[in-house]
Scaffold this active site. Structure first.
Site, PDB file in Angstrom:
ATOM      1  N   HIS A 262       0.827  -1.201   0.000  1.00 18.12           N
ATOM      2  CA  HIS A 262       0.000   0.000   0.000  1.00 18.12           C
ATOM      3  C   HIS A 262       0.868   1.260   0.000  1.00 18.12           C
ATOM      4  CE1 HIS A 262      -3.497   2.465   0.642  1.00 18.12           C
ATOM      5  NE2 HIS A 262      -3.009   2.956   1.764  1.00 18.12           N
TER       6      HIS A 262
ATOM      7  N   LYS B  92     -10.948  14.047  -4.089  1.00 15.82           N
ATOM      8  CA  LYS B  92     -12.061  13.691  -3.200  1.00 15.82           C
ATOM      9  C   LYS B  92     -11.957  14.506  -1.913  1.00 15.82           C
ATOM     10  CE  LYS B  92     -11.621   9.870  -1.030  1.00 15.82           C
ATOM     11  NZ  LYS B  92     -11.444   8.431  -0.764  1.00 15.82           N
TER      12      LYS B  92
ATOM     13  N   ASP C 278      -5.997   1.032  -8.762  1.00 12.97           N
ATOM     14  CA  ASP C 278      -5.706   1.194  -7.341  1.00 12.97           C
ATOM     15  C   ASP C 278      -5.014  -0.059  -6.838  1.00 12.97           C
ATOM     16  OD1 ASP C 278      -5.602   2.528  -4.940  1.00 12.97           O
ATOM     17  OD2 ASP C 278      -7.761   2.849  -4.769  1.00 12.97           O
TER      18      ASP C 278
ATOM     19  N   SER D 254     -14.145  -1.797   0.769  1.00 11.09           N
ATOM     20  CA  SER D 254     -15.599  -1.618   0.753  1.00 11.09           C
ATOM     21  C   SER D 254     -16.105  -1.256  -0.640  1.00 11.09           C
ATOM     22  CB  SER D 254     -16.008  -0.528   1.743  1.00 11.09           C
ATOM     23  OG  SER D 254     -15.519   0.732   1.317  1.00 11.09           O
TER      24      SER D 254
ATOM     25  N   THR E 151     -15.325   4.147  -2.504  1.00  7.88           N
ATOM     26  CA  THR E 151     -14.592   5.172  -3.250  1.00  7.88           C
ATOM     27  C   THR E 151     -14.574   4.844  -4.732  1.00  7.88           C
ATOM     28  OG1 THR E 151     -13.179   5.770  -1.374  1.00  7.88           O
ATOM     29  CG2 THR E 151     -12.331   6.249  -3.573  1.00  7.88           C
TER      30      THR E 151
END
Length: 310
Positions: free
Chosen positions: A127, A190, A216, A221, A224
């Site tokens: 990440h 955002k 990404d 979830s 986004t």
């Protein structure tokens, strides 16, 4: 060379084993009645170069503990070198203090893997790249971008493409894929203007009438990603597709993706697919087995791994 797998992603380990022509090490990873984890290796590993394959995905704590116990078992069995192969590195999003009195759990997990006996770590699309520095042992962070780019060329190569980063933090990743595809780059800005008010999305770049590819490293979830796809369609994009390395897809994420404007979400098999993912009409998996297996071969033979990034 020997390859041992724990329980988090056995299909990926079997595919890597088949690619290398090396059978999986005979071992059992099981639990006692109180759910304590027990690892037993049923063949000699003394003096061997052993690679332990284990993603620390859901259930993250169980899978992490399996990895730690397996590493300890191998060191106590006199393996010459033990490499933790972690296609998905859990806790990676906790890579810094975001507020006072919070942990840096990515560093804690790195300490635990090292203390358990790993001599080296092989992982994929961390990440945050600086997590490599959390380890005091050699760490190879592979990129999934060559696999993703190849699939984009095969399925969307004839379109007028724009590569889109769904947030500012992913710009470097999106720019690299855009460079490989010789495509334009757009960014979703955002913002949450105040607590309780929904996020405002501004699109930086020209997307009107063009096919947008959102890229990404992790989709959890999927909120986004779905909101970004809706914003792109509203801005006049001809379509929105998404390519993400790690498909965590927790909670109602699969249903959210299915109901979204995303034409197709493509993820890798760094995390084993759930039944919901397998039957979803607009989610597809790509395998990283050849990439990971080739890296294992090169590490074992003391050859360059960096050329795999090209």
């Amino acid at each position: 060379m020997k390859i041992l797998t724990c329980n988090s992603n056995r299909p990926l380990a079997e595919a890597m084993s088949a690619y290398l022509g090396v059978p999986l090490t005979n071992a059992s990873v099981r639990r006692f009645s109180d759910m304590e984890i027990f690892v037993e290796i049923h063949e000699n590993v003394r003096g061997e170069d052993v690679f332990v394959v284990q993603s620390t995905s859901y259930p993250a704590n169980d899978n992490l503990m399996e990895l730690l116990v397996a590493l300890d078992a191998l060191k106590r069995s006199s393996a010459r070198r033990v490499t933790a192969v972690v296609p998905y590195y859990g806790y990676a999003r906790q890579d810094r203090k975001t507020s006072p009195r919070t942990p840096i759990s990515a560093k804690l997990v790195a300490n635990m893997i090292t203390a358990a006996g790993a001599d080296r770590v092989l992982t994929l699309d961390l990440h945050a790249a600086q997590i490599q520095g959390f380890f005091e042992i050699p760490t190879d962070n592979l990129w999934a971008s060559p696999i993703l780019v190849k699939d984009i060329r095969e399925h969307r190569g004839s379109e007028d493409l724009v590569i889109v980063s769904p947030d500012v933090g992913g710009v470097l990743r999106a720019r690299e894929i855009a460079r490989r595809l010789d495509a334009d780059l757009a960014i979703i800005d955002k913002r949450r203007e105040r607590a309780g008010v929904s996020e405002v999305m501004n699109i930086i770049g020209d997307v009107e009438g063009r096919l947008c590819i959102l890229v990404d490293d992790i989709v959890d979830s999927a909120g986004t990603l779905c909101n970004a796809a809706a914003a792109l369609i509203e801005a006049g994009a001809s379509g929105a597709y998404a390519y993400v390395t790690h498909g965590v897809l927790s909670g109602g994420a699969v249903a959210r993706v299915a109901a979204s404007p995303i034409g197709e979400l493509v993820v890798t098999d760094s995390i084993v697919a759930t039944e919901a993912v397998r039957v979803a009409h607009n989610i597809r998996q790509l395998t990283i087995a050849p990439l990971m297996a080739e890296a294992i071969r090169r590490i074992s033979e003391a050859r360059s791994v960096s050329s795999l990034f090209n």
